[in-house]
Design a protein around this motif. Structure first.
Motif, PDB file in Angstrom:
ATOM      1  N   TYR A 119      63.016   3.621  71.497  1.00 14.74           N
ATOM      2  CA  TYR A 119      63.314   3.477  72.917  1.00 14.74           C
ATOM      3  C   TYR A 119      64.017   4.763  73.343  1.00 14.74           C
ATOM      4  O   TYR A 119      65.043   5.141  72.784  1.00 14.74           O
ATOM      5  CB  TYR A 119      64.240   2.284  73.157  1.00 14.74           C
ATOM      6  N   MET A 120      63.481   5.428  74.362  1.00 14.72           N
ATOM      7  CA  MET A 120      64.005   6.739  74.722  1.00 14.72           C
ATOM      8  C   MET A 120      65.170   6.674  75.706  1.00 14.72           C
ATOM      9  O   MET A 120      66.015   7.559  75.740  1.00 14.72           O
ATOM     10  CB  MET A 120      62.885   7.600  75.292  1.00 14.72           C
ATOM     11  N   SER A 121      65.210   5.647  76.553  1.00 16.69           N
ATOM     12  CA  SER A 121      66.314   5.497  77.499  1.00 16.69           C
ATOM     13  C   SER A 121      66.552   4.006  77.713  1.00 16.69           C
ATOM     14  O   SER A 121      66.236   3.454  78.774  1.00 16.69           O
ATOM     15  CB  SER A 121      65.980   6.192  78.819  1.00 16.69           C
ATOM     16  N   PRO A 122      67.090   3.320  76.698  1.00 15.70           N
ATOM     17  CA  PRO A 122      67.156   1.856  76.713  1.00 15.70           C
ATOM     18  C   PRO A 122      68.061   1.263  77.780  1.00 15.70           C
ATOM     19  O   PRO A 122      67.985   0.064  78.046  1.00 15.70           O
ATOM     20  CB  PRO A 122      67.662   1.519  75.305  1.00 15.70           C
ATOM     21  N   GLY A 123      68.894   2.067  78.400  1.00 16.67           N
ATOM     22  CA  GLY A 123      69.755   1.540  79.442  1.00 16.67           C
ATOM     23  C   GLY A 123      69.054   1.293  80.759  1.00 16.67           C
ATOM     24  O   GLY A 123      69.566   0.553  81.609  1.00 16.67           O
ATOM     25  N   LYS A 175      65.347  21.070  75.650  1.00 15.08           N
ATOM     26  CA  LYS A 175      66.295  19.983  75.881  1.00 15.08           C
ATOM     27  C   LYS A 175      65.622  18.615  75.894  1.00 15.08           C
ATOM     28  O   LYS A 175      66.288  17.610  76.172  1.00 15.08           O
ATOM     29  CB  LYS A 175      67.033  20.192  77.210  1.00 15.08           C
ATOM     30  N   ASP A 176      64.348  18.565  75.631  1.00 15.59           N
ATOM     31  CA  ASP A 176      63.621  17.303  75.669  1.00 15.59           C
ATOM     32  C   ASP A 176      63.864  16.521  74.383  1.00 15.59           C
ATOM     33  O   ASP A 176      63.646  17.030  73.273  1.00 15.59           O
ATOM     34  CB  ASP A 176      62.124  17.585  75.842  1.00 15.59           C
ATOM     35  N   ALA A 177      64.293  15.270  74.514  1.00 15.12           N
ATOM     36  CA  ALA A 177      64.727  14.491  73.361  1.00 15.12           C
ATOM     37  C   ALA A 177      63.614  14.255  72.351  1.00 15.12           C
ATOM     38  O   ALA A 177      63.812  14.428  71.138  1.00 15.12           O
ATOM     39  CB  ALA A 177      65.298  13.146  73.830  1.00 15.12           C
TER      40      ALA A 177
END
Length: 316
Positions: A119-123, A175-177
């Motif tokens: 999950y890259m941005s679970p919030g 800067k890309d995760a």
């Protein structure tokens, strides 16, 4: 489902590009009491990403394109360097990443290896991203890449060394995760480390260049390349000169001298054919159009290139 979660209300706030929902729910705390919370979740489907790497050249293929969300949050140009990626749509992860790879980079890779999911941005975002690795070679290039015009994609394809890419992570240029995760996976698992097995190395240097076809000077060139071949052999590899194959064949075919029709028909093509069975090319000596052409062909074929003798011990 989690018994400590009760969905109370599910509202669609936007269904323009993807789906933005506001979800009101009750959550049971550790003391047994329930509290009501509300969260927004952006559903854009799941995706896949891939790092293309070439072990022989020690390179990776990345992309660069404009990303509006980064532009409004501190990225002055809005341009972002990242690994090839795309949404799954209605396809499976592997099928999707093969399609995206060819559309974005121009490479039609054959074997992909899945290394995980995240999950890259679970919030706030529901997306699960499937991570892949694949080796690429020059002969897998089927087009220019760049994405699809109908999807308003304007993608620049970048090829760089893994070392350079990792340095760009360190400097903040990358800067890309997902890209950072893939590059670090490649580094940690040694995917681009040179193979330690002996290599079959074609020695490419001047044969006739600068000699005016003087037999003594041609012999000196061959002697020089033979000395290089000996050092390559003593370093644990198997050297070969195109001249070792071509000259006896040319003589047997009836050539009467350097540069006649038989010579020209066989000399260079025999070296190109030999290159298919070599792991690398070592370019030595002075100016030579033929040797430079071998280096160019070797690059097209995805072979490793050594440009000076002092680099030979690096492949021991």
């Amino acid at each position: 489902m989690n018994p400590r979660v009760r969905i109370v209300k599910n509202e669609v706030l936007s269904d323009n590009w993807y789906v933005l929902k506001k979800i009101t729910f009750q959550y049971q705390k550790s003391d047994g009491t329930w509290e009501t919370q509300a969260r927004e979740a952006y559903d854009r489907g799941n995706g896949a990403t891939i790092l293309l790497y070439n072990r022989a050249k020690q390179t990776v293929v990345l992309t660069r394109q404009f990303r509006m969300p980064t532009y409004i949050n501190g990225n002055g140009t809005g341009m972002l360097i990242e690994a090839c990626a795309g949404l799954l749509d209605k396809d499976g992860p592997e099928e999707s990443i093969l399609r995206e790879t060819e559309e974005e980079t121009g490479y039609r890779v054959k074997n992909v290896h899945k290394i995980g999911e995240a999950y890259m941005s679970p919030g706030s975002v529901t997306e699960i991203l499937h991570f892949y690795m694949a080796e690429y070679t020059a002969n897998m290039l089927t087009g220019e890449g760049g994405g699809l015009e109908e999807e308003q994609e304007h993608i620049e394809v970048l090829e760089m060394s893994l070392e350079q890419a990792l340095q760009m992570v360190k400097s903040g240029e990358i800067k890309d995760a997902k890209t950072i995760m893939l590059l670090q996976y490649a580094q940690i698992n040694g995917l681009l480390e040179p193979t330690s097995k002996p290599q079959h190395i074609l020695i490419a240097g001047p044969y006739r260049s600068g000699t005016d076809d003087d037999p003594r000077l041609i012999e000196a060139n061959i002697s020089f390349m033979n000395e290089i071949a000996l050092q390559v052999y003593e370093a644990g590899h198997l050297p070969v000169l195109g001249e070792w194959y071509a000259l006896p064949l040319i003589e047997t075919a009836g050539s009467r001298g350097i540069g006649d029709d038989i010579f020209n028909r066989m000399f260079h093509p025999s070296s190109v054919r030999l290159l298919d069975h070599c792991d690398a090319v070592l370019r030595v000596g002075g100016p030579s159009q033929g040797a430079d052409e071998m280096v160019r062909v070797a690059k097209e074929k995805g072979k490793f290139i050594y440009m000076h003798l002092h680099e030979v011990p690096l492949i021991k």
